[in-house]
Design a protein around this motif. Structure first.
Motif, PDB file in Angstrom:
ATOM      1  N   ALA A  81      15.835  -0.728   1.249  1.00  0.00           N
ATOM      2  CA  ALA A  81      17.142  -1.165   0.752  1.00  0.00           C
ATOM      3  C   ALA A  81      17.492  -2.598   1.152  1.00  0.00           C
ATOM      4  N   PRO A  82      17.264  -3.022   2.398  1.00  0.00           N
ATOM      5  CA  PRO A  82      17.652  -4.400   2.754  1.00  0.00           C
ATOM      6  C   PRO A  82      16.828  -5.451   2.017  1.00  0.00           C
ATOM      7  N   GLN A  83      15.633  -5.085   1.590  1.00  0.00           N
ATOM      8  CA  GLN A  83      14.771  -6.064   0.934  1.00  0.00           C
ATOM      9  C   GLN A  83      15.206  -6.368  -0.506  1.00  0.00           C
ATOM     10  N   LYS A 273       8.171  18.080   4.825  1.00  0.00           N
ATOM     11  CA  LYS A 273       9.291  17.179   4.550  1.00  0.00           C
ATOM     12  C   LYS A 273       8.926  15.726   4.876  1.00  0.00           C
ATOM     13  N   SER A 274       7.627  15.456   4.914  1.00  0.00           N
ATOM     14  CA  SER A 274       7.132  14.105   5.214  1.00  0.00           C
ATOM     15  C   SER A 274       6.651  13.424   3.937  1.00  0.00           C
ATOM     16  N   VAL A 275       6.985  12.141   3.818  1.00  0.00           N
ATOM     17  CA  VAL A 275       6.518  11.312   2.702  1.00  0.00           C
ATOM     18  C   VAL A 275       5.910  10.049   3.284  1.00  0.00           C
ATOM     19  N   MET A 276       4.673   9.788   2.923  1.00  0.00           N
ATOM     20  CA  MET A 276       3.960   8.611   3.414  1.00  0.00           C
ATOM     21  C   MET A 276       3.692   7.661   2.249  1.00  0.00           C
ATOM     22  N   ALA A 277       4.126   6.435   2.399  1.00  0.00           N
ATOM     23  CA  ALA A 277       4.014   5.466   1.316  1.00  0.00           C
ATOM     24  C   ALA A 277       2.627   4.828   1.280  1.00  0.00           C
ATOM     25  N   HIS A 278       2.194   4.562   0.068  1.00  0.00           N
ATOM     26  CA  HIS A 278       0.965   3.812  -0.250  1.00  0.00           C
ATOM     27  C   HIS A 278      -0.283   4.679  -0.131  1.00  0.00           C
ATOM     28  N   CYS A 279      -0.832   4.845   1.068  1.00  0.00           N
ATOM     29  CA  CYS A 279      -1.967   5.756   1.290  1.00  0.00           C
ATOM     30  C   CYS A 279      -3.200   5.389   0.476  1.00  0.00           C
ATOM     31  N   ASN A 280      -3.387   4.102   0.197  1.00  0.00           N
ATOM     32  CA  ASN A 280      -4.509   3.671  -0.641  1.00  0.00           C
ATOM     33  C   ASN A 280      -5.876   3.976  -0.046  1.00  0.00           C
ATOM     34  N   PHE A 281      -5.953   4.029   1.281  1.00  0.00           N
ATOM     35  CA  PHE A 281      -7.256   4.178   1.926  1.00  0.00           C
ATOM     36  C   PHE A 281      -7.475   5.592   2.473  1.00  0.00           C
ATOM     37  N   LEU A 282      -6.770   6.583   1.953  1.00  0.00           N
ATOM     38  CA  LEU A 282      -7.027   7.960   2.376  1.00  0.00           C
ATOM     39  C   LEU A 282      -8.442   8.356   1.985  1.00  0.00           C
ATOM     40  N   ASP A 283      -9.174   8.965   2.915  1.00  0.00           N
ATOM     41  CA  ASP A 283     -10.452   9.566   2.537  1.00  0.00           C
ATOM     42  C   ASP A 283     -10.242  11.066   2.302  1.00  0.00           C
ATOM     43  N   VAL A 297       2.342  11.992  -0.744  1.00  0.00           N
ATOM     44  CA  VAL A 297       2.019  10.579  -0.912  1.00  0.00           C
ATOM     45  C   VAL A 297       3.042   9.963  -1.847  1.00  0.00           C
ATOM     46  N   CYS A 298       3.567   8.788  -1.492  1.00  0.00           N
ATOM     47  CA  CYS A 298       4.383   8.019  -2.422  1.00  0.00           C
ATOM     48  C   CYS A 298       3.530   6.896  -3.000  1.00  0.00           C
ATOM     49  N   HIS A 299       3.303   6.972  -4.299  1.00  0.00           N
ATOM     50  CA  HIS A 299       2.509   5.964  -5.007  1.00  0.00           C
ATOM     51  C   HIS A 299       3.430   4.821  -5.434  1.00  0.00           C
ATOM     52  N   CYS A 300       3.103   3.612  -4.996  1.00  0.00           N
ATOM     53  CA  CYS A 300       3.901   2.420  -5.292  1.00  0.00           C
ATOM     54  C   CYS A 300       3.039   1.440  -6.086  1.00  0.00           C
ATOM     55  N   PRO A 301       2.857   1.669  -7.387  1.00  0.00           N
ATOM     56  CA  PRO A 301       1.827   0.932  -8.136  1.00  0.00           C
ATOM     57  C   PRO A 301       2.076  -0.562  -8.271  1.00  0.00           C
ATOM     58  N   ILE A 302       3.324  -0.989  -8.453  1.00  0.00           N
ATOM     59  CA  ILE A 302       3.569  -2.428  -8.575  1.00  0.00           C
ATOM     60  C   ILE A 302       3.336  -3.107  -7.232  1.00  0.00           C
ATOM     61  N   SER A 303       3.906  -2.563  -6.167  1.00  0.00           N
ATOM     62  CA  SER A 303       3.713  -3.124  -4.837  1.00  0.00           C
ATOM     63  C   SER A 303       2.239  -3.154  -4.460  1.00  0.00           C
ATOM     64  N   ASP A 329       9.112   0.676  -4.015  1.00  0.00           N
ATOM     65  CA  ASP A 329       8.843  -0.179  -2.858  1.00  0.00           C
ATOM     66  C   ASP A 329       9.503  -1.541  -2.977  1.00  0.00           C
ATOM     67  N   ILE A 330      10.781  -1.539  -3.395  1.00  0.00           N
ATOM     68  CA  ILE A 330      11.536  -2.792  -3.262  1.00  0.00           C
ATOM     69  C   ILE A 330      11.397  -3.253  -1.814  1.00  0.00           C
ATOM     70  N   SER A 331      10.993  -4.535  -1.555  1.00  0.00           N
ATOM     71  CA  SER A 331      10.742  -5.563  -2.532  1.00  0.00           C
ATOM     72  C   SER A 331       9.270  -5.946  -2.633  1.00  0.00           C
ATOM     73  N   GLY A 332       8.392  -5.162  -1.963  1.00  0.00           N
ATOM     74  CA  GLY A 332       6.977  -5.365  -2.217  1.00  0.00           C
ATOM     75  C   GLY A 332       6.676  -5.129  -3.686  1.00  0.00           C
ATOM     76  N   GLY A 333       7.442  -4.225  -4.275  1.00  0.00           N
ATOM     77  CA  GLY A 333       7.489  -4.070  -5.722  1.00  0.00           C
ATOM     78  C   GLY A 333       8.740  -4.766  -6.221  1.00  0.00           C
ATOM     79  N   PHE A 334       8.600  -5.616  -7.231  1.00  0.00           N
ATOM     80  CA  PHE A 334       9.738  -6.444  -7.639  1.00  0.00           C
ATOM     81  C   PHE A 334      10.751  -5.692  -8.486  1.00  0.00           C
ATOM     82  N   SER A 335      10.358  -4.571  -9.103  1.00  0.00           N
ATOM     83  CA  SER A 335      11.242  -3.914 -10.065  1.00  0.00           C
ATOM     84  C   SER A 335      11.939  -2.697  -9.476  1.00  0.00           C
ATOM     85  N   PRO A 336      13.249  -2.568  -9.690  1.00  0.00           N
ATOM     86  CA  PRO A 336      13.971  -1.370  -9.256  1.00  0.00           C
ATOM     87  C   PRO A 336      13.821  -0.199 -10.222  1.00  0.00           C
ATOM     88  N   SER A 337      13.057  -0.381 -11.288  1.00  0.00           N
ATOM     89  CA  SER A 337      12.932   0.628 -12.339  1.00  0.00           C
ATOM     90  C   SER A 337      11.699   1.501 -12.140  1.00  0.00           C
TER      91      SER A 337
END
Length: 455
Positions: A81-83, A273-283, A297-303, A329-337
């Protein structure tokens, strides 16, 4: 006959499964006083004409105009939110530099509650206007400003899950922006949890405290252990970043000689009740642990396109039974949509499958069976997010919250290219997902209450 608080009539799209969209043509949705969908009635059902006769024309009856459709409200599983105050800037530098040069300085300003109020009110308004009815927020290290964000969500009608961020590691955080000590971080987190739980008692749509270690590099072992204990004590949601980039993934391996997933689990930070963002390198072992613990997993495709150094194999993780939702992932992702992020999720998956290095033969260029469809991206933005949070949201079905966005495809300034009155509704759905802009979102409802409208 049962009396309903609201009855809505119209055509809706909702996820039947991760790959299948269900079309509810001209259905009635009967909403109770708690804002839950108590009954869904098809035109061929015997009580359809009875209900229509009883409610049509009444103040609490809502009928969609021609060219309008219901979608479930979107569930954004990762918002800083602050970003919002820096969104759209500095996306051309590495993650570590981006954090230290831009992000930490802007977040440090949230000790100023007036500044925090201006940014937080605007980001909540913006997300609602983009169809996001539930948001999982990182705030900052500041307890008072973080609670203010929860209050703003409560007042504006958005379902907000808010975390006071913990950053107590002096080796990885700047002097001007971190928790004063591990003890302070844990005490502030506990006080924040208690305050938000009290606020939730008077909030119809729900607000929730979230235990939030920023990511492993930001936190000492004692803080991570203490946060796991607080989450268990108060049965809270948990969020963090996990295996996001080469730098962060490598840092955790060097520190613990294991991947993020297992390190986080050792501290009690994985669960249903856990959410982990990105997780690109999960094996595959990490994915199995996520599936076993119910961690999403939270997928943040733009970020990810800017900072993750990779494309996450969403189709592969889904096949392993991992719960997956979508995040801006505001603001690593630029769009709020989340419309934009759903589109990027499809694009990124196609690039992963087809490959990008033309110096390689086509047969060696990509990762087979990696693509996802727009149906699957829609699922991630709605039902997948609800499942990731273990909340009854993200579907237009009985016993789910009435969280919806009304889409107008005939708006003069943003008309969708639908020229056949009998166009296949699956095609209409795809056009909505690929072409809708914020002005097409005419109304947004959360828990049976209208929270946004465009005249």
């Amino acid at each position: 006959m049962i009396k309903y608080a609201q009855v809505f009539q119209g055509t809706a799209f909702t996820s039947e499964s991760p790959k299948e969209v269900k079309i509810l043509k001209d259905y009635l949705f009967c909403i109770n006083d708690n804002g839950m969908i108590e009954k869904v009635v098809a035109p061929e059902d015997a009580d359809y004409p009875v209900l229509l006769n009883s409610y049509e024309g009444a103040e609490n009856f809502h009928h969609l105009a021609e060219g309008q459709y219901f979608l479930p409200g979107f569930v954004d599983l990762h918002v800083h939110a602050p970003q919002w105050a820096q969104s759209g800037t500095a996306l051309d530098i590495p993650l570590y530099d981006w954090l230290n040069t831009y992000t930490f300085p802007i977040e440090s300003k949230f000790s100023d509650l007036e500044f925090a109020k201006n940014v937080y009110e605007d980001v909540v308004n913006t997300l609602l206007a983009n169809g996001t009815t539930t948001a999982l927020y990182f705030a900052t290290v500041h307890k008072e400003a973080s609670f203010m964000l929860a209050e703003i969500c409560a007042n504006k009608g958005q379902r907000g899950l808010v975390g006071k961020v913990v950053m107590d590691n002096p080796d990885q955080n700047p002097d001007f922006y971190r928790d004063a000590s591990t003890q302070t971080a844990l005490e502030d987190t506990e006080e924040f949890i208690i305050a938000v739980k009290e606020l939730a008692k008077s909030t119809k749509q729900g607000v929730y405290p979230v235990v939030t270690p920023r990511f492993i590099p930001s936190c000492t072992d004692d803080a991570l252990k203490g946060l796991g204990e607080l989450a268990a004590k108060y049965d809270t949601h948990i969020q963090s970043h996990c295996s996001e980039s080469d730098w962060e993934h490598g840092y955790v391996q060097d520190r613990f000689q294991k991947n993020d997933a297992f390190a986080l689990n050792d501290f009690g930070l994985l669960g249903d009740k856990s959410v982990m963002a990105h997780c690109n390198f999960l094996d595959d072992d990490d994915a199995h642990l996520f599936a076993e613990t119910g961690t999403a997993v939270c997928h943040c495709p733009i970020s990810n396109a800017y900072f993750a150094n990779s494309v996450i194999p969403i189709a592969h993780l889904h096949a392993k039974g991992v719960e997956i939702g979508l995040g801006s992932d505001i603001s690593g992702g630029f769009s709020p949509s989340l419309f934009d992020n759903a589109r990027q999720a499809v694009i990124s998956s196609r690039m992963l499958e087809d490959g990008v290095n033309t110096a390689l033969p086509a047969s060696e260029r990509g990762v087979p069976n990696s693509r996802i469809t727009i149906n699957e991206a829609f699922y991630l933005a709605t039902a997948g997010g609800g499942e990731g949070l273990s909340l009854p949201i993200g579907r237009l079905a009985e016993n789910y919250a009435w969280d919806v966005q009304t889409i107008d495809t005939k708006l003069a300034t943003a008309k969708l290219p639908i020229f056949n009155a009998e166009e296949d509704l699956h095609d209409v759905f795809q056009k909505i997902m690929y072409l809708v802009r914020p002005e097409n979102i005419r109304e947004v409802w959360v828990q049976g209450e209208k929270v946004h409208s465009r005249m």
